[in-house]
Design a protein around this motif. Sequence first.
Motif, PDB file in Angstrom:
ATOM      1  N   UNK A   5       2.375  10.296  -7.260  1.00 33.53           N
ATOM      2  CA  UNK A   5       2.633  11.481  -8.082  1.00 33.53           C
ATOM      3  C   UNK A   5       3.802  12.269  -7.487  1.00 33.53           C
ATOM      4  N   UNK A   6       4.703  12.695  -8.366  1.00 30.17           N
ATOM      5  CA  UNK A   6       5.776  13.620  -7.980  1.00 30.17           C
ATOM      6  C   UNK A   6       5.581  14.915  -8.744  1.00 30.17           C
ATOM      7  N   UNK A   7       6.087  15.993  -8.162  1.00 28.84           N
ATOM      8  CA  UNK A   7       6.127  17.286  -8.858  1.00 28.84           C
ATOM      9  C   UNK A   7       7.581  17.674  -9.059  1.00 28.84           C
ATOM     10  N   UNK A   8       7.899  18.210 -10.226  1.00 29.02           N
ATOM     11  CA  UNK A   8       9.263  18.675 -10.485  1.00 29.02           C
ATOM     12  C   UNK A   8       9.186  19.901 -11.393  1.00 29.02           C
ATOM     13  N   UNK A   9      10.330  20.593 -11.536  1.00 23.00           N
ATOM     14  CA  UNK A   9      10.291  21.858 -12.279  1.00 23.00           C
ATOM     15  C   UNK A   9      10.433  21.697 -13.789  1.00 23.00           C
ATOM     16  N   UNK A  28       0.798  -1.223   0.000  1.00 23.07           N
ATOM     17  CA  UNK A  28       0.000   0.000   0.000  1.00 23.07           C
ATOM     18  C   UNK A  28       0.831   1.273   0.000  1.00 23.07           C
ATOM     19  N   UNK A  29       2.110   1.167  -0.271  1.00 20.04           N
ATOM     20  CA  UNK A  29       2.964   2.356  -0.197  1.00 20.04           C
ATOM     21  C   UNK A  29       3.063   3.114  -1.515  1.00 20.04           C
ATOM     22  N   UNK A  30       2.179   2.823  -2.457  1.00 21.14           N
ATOM     23  CA  UNK A  30       2.180   3.585  -3.707  1.00 21.14           C
ATOM     24  C   UNK A  30       2.636   2.739  -4.878  1.00 21.14           C
ATOM     25  N   UNK A  31       2.913   3.417  -5.986  1.00 22.11           N
ATOM     26  CA  UNK A  31       3.261   2.670  -7.198  1.00 22.11           C
ATOM     27  C   UNK A  31       4.772   2.664  -7.424  1.00 22.11           C
ATOM     28  N   UNK A  32       5.242   1.598  -8.061  1.00 21.83           N
ATOM     29  CA  UNK A  32       6.686   1.467  -8.364  1.00 21.83           C
ATOM     30  C   UNK A  32       7.085   2.471  -9.425  1.00 21.83           C
ATOM     31  N   UNK A  33       6.203   2.659 -10.394  1.00 18.92           N
ATOM     32  CA  UNK A  33       6.465   3.699 -11.386  1.00 18.92           C
ATOM     33  C   UNK A  33       5.662   4.939 -10.981  1.00 18.92           C
ATOM     34  N   UNK A  34       6.388   6.025 -10.810  1.00 17.10           N
ATOM     35  CA  UNK A  34       5.792   7.285 -10.347  1.00 17.10           C
ATOM     36  C   UNK A  34       5.410   8.123 -11.572  1.00 17.10           C
ATOM     37  N   UNK A  35       4.300   8.840 -11.479  1.00 18.69           N
ATOM     38  CA  UNK A  35       3.952   9.836 -12.510  1.00 18.69           C
ATOM     39  C   UNK A  35       4.489  11.184 -12.048  1.00 18.69           C
ATOM     40  N   UNK A  36       5.479  11.700 -12.766  1.00 17.12           N
ATOM     41  CA  UNK A  36       6.058  12.996 -12.393  1.00 17.12           C
ATOM     42  C   UNK A  36       5.431  14.088 -13.250  1.00 17.12           C
ATOM     43  N   UNK A  37       4.773  15.017 -12.594  1.00 20.12           N
ATOM     44  CA  UNK A  37       4.048  16.083 -13.291  1.00 20.12           C
ATOM     45  C   UNK A  37       4.885  17.363 -13.228  1.00 20.12           C
ATOM     46  N   UNK A  38       4.874  18.094 -14.329  1.00 25.08           N
ATOM     47  CA  UNK A  38       5.778  19.227 -14.513  1.00 25.08           C
ATOM     48  C   UNK A  38       4.968  20.457 -14.921  1.00 25.08           C
ATOM     49  N   UNK A  39       4.244  21.042 -13.971  1.00 28.60           N
ATOM     50  CA  UNK A  39       3.296  22.094 -14.351  1.00 28.60           C
ATOM     51  C   UNK A  39       3.951  23.354 -14.885  1.00 28.60           C
TER      52      UNK A  39
END
Length: 395
Positions: A303-307, A269-280
């Motif tokens: 989900x990750x956020x990056x620049x 339950x700790x999330x997904x192995x492949x992360x979706x990185x969103x770059x707004x």
Amino acid sequence: MSGSLLVDNIGELVTNGAGEGPLGIRRNAAVLVEEGRVVWVGPSAYAPAADHHVDAGGAAVLPGFVDSHAHLVFAGDRAAEFAARMAGQPYTGGGIRTTVGATRAATDDELRATVRRLRGEALRQGTTTMEIKSGYGLTVADEARSLRIAAETSTETTFLGAHVVPAEYADRPDDYVGLVCGPMLAAAAPYAKWIDVFCERGAFDVDHARAILACGRAAGLGVRLHANQLGPGPGVQLGVELDAASVDHCTHLSDADVAALADTAHSDGSGTRTVATLLPGAEFSTRSPYPDARRLLDAGVTVALATDCNPGSSYTSSMPFCVALAVREMRMTPAEAVWAATAGGARALRRDDIGVLTPGARADLVVLDAPSYLHLAYRPGVPLIRQVIRNGALQ
Ligand code: NIG
Ligand code: FE
């Protein structure tokens, strides 16, 4: 600074570990740091003595931001291209070749100065870990030097020789893929931890992307990729197939893409192995529709956020700006956005020593000029980073 460091009088501590809510919040807390690591977290009133002391004065403290996607090794800028876009031109990625020309013409010291300037800018905005990609050299020598320079500043370095097919290979892309998988990878691998491909119409198709990522993996590099940025496509599912740590952009997703990501969930339950990185920052700067973070989160995707800091599609080094955009434009709650910008970025880099403030973690902390993490989205554009501690050292 040698000896222990105590940060106390923390009004609101975001731990991303045990505590209240999804951010593991602790109130009236303190953090003790020794030899670059967090060694104790507890109530400020019971804090142990230390050699050095930072009084947070009731402010909020959070883990340093983990910016898991940035292109810092380049020369020149594309301000005119930005102005043209704001006057109605679309973004196609075609400007990458402009930056490739400027990067090839630059000296090592010019490239190094740009990396340091942007890394410093990000640090002052609370980024304590920053991934750095190559991808504007696109020759064996220019990709190798880009990564050599990146590795002076970060251990999270990514070989992006497959950013676009450079002009001199325009009519023979198969030959360019051969170059990337052969001599370019061999020259880049000593300085790189990851391999990345821009899998998109106009860049690399799915077969080329699969071949390049497989070569990188065989050379010991971890897999990540740019996928589904400008339109729908097979990139996200390719990332899942190859156990990518992260698929980045995810702006145009089908239900099958979301389901494929959700299927990589860990059994605990700790999330997904492949992360979706969103770059707004990229959608902001290209005036494009934002990715739907809510849809991913509701499906259980991490989900990750990056620049995406780069001179073309997103010339910002500011994680607080990305947090504010994610909340306002992508239907993320402030807590989800702050988690995605810290622990989420760590997951996207398959790291468990950063993005959290729990005993054993790296001592990367940000003291805000605000009583709560909420202010990062609530007060957009305001310099709220009061102090940064990286690896236990006050910056
Ligand atoms: O992540 N999409 C590909 N690469 C960068 C843009 C690079 C550029 O326009 O220079 C991105 O958006
Ligand atoms: Fe990018």
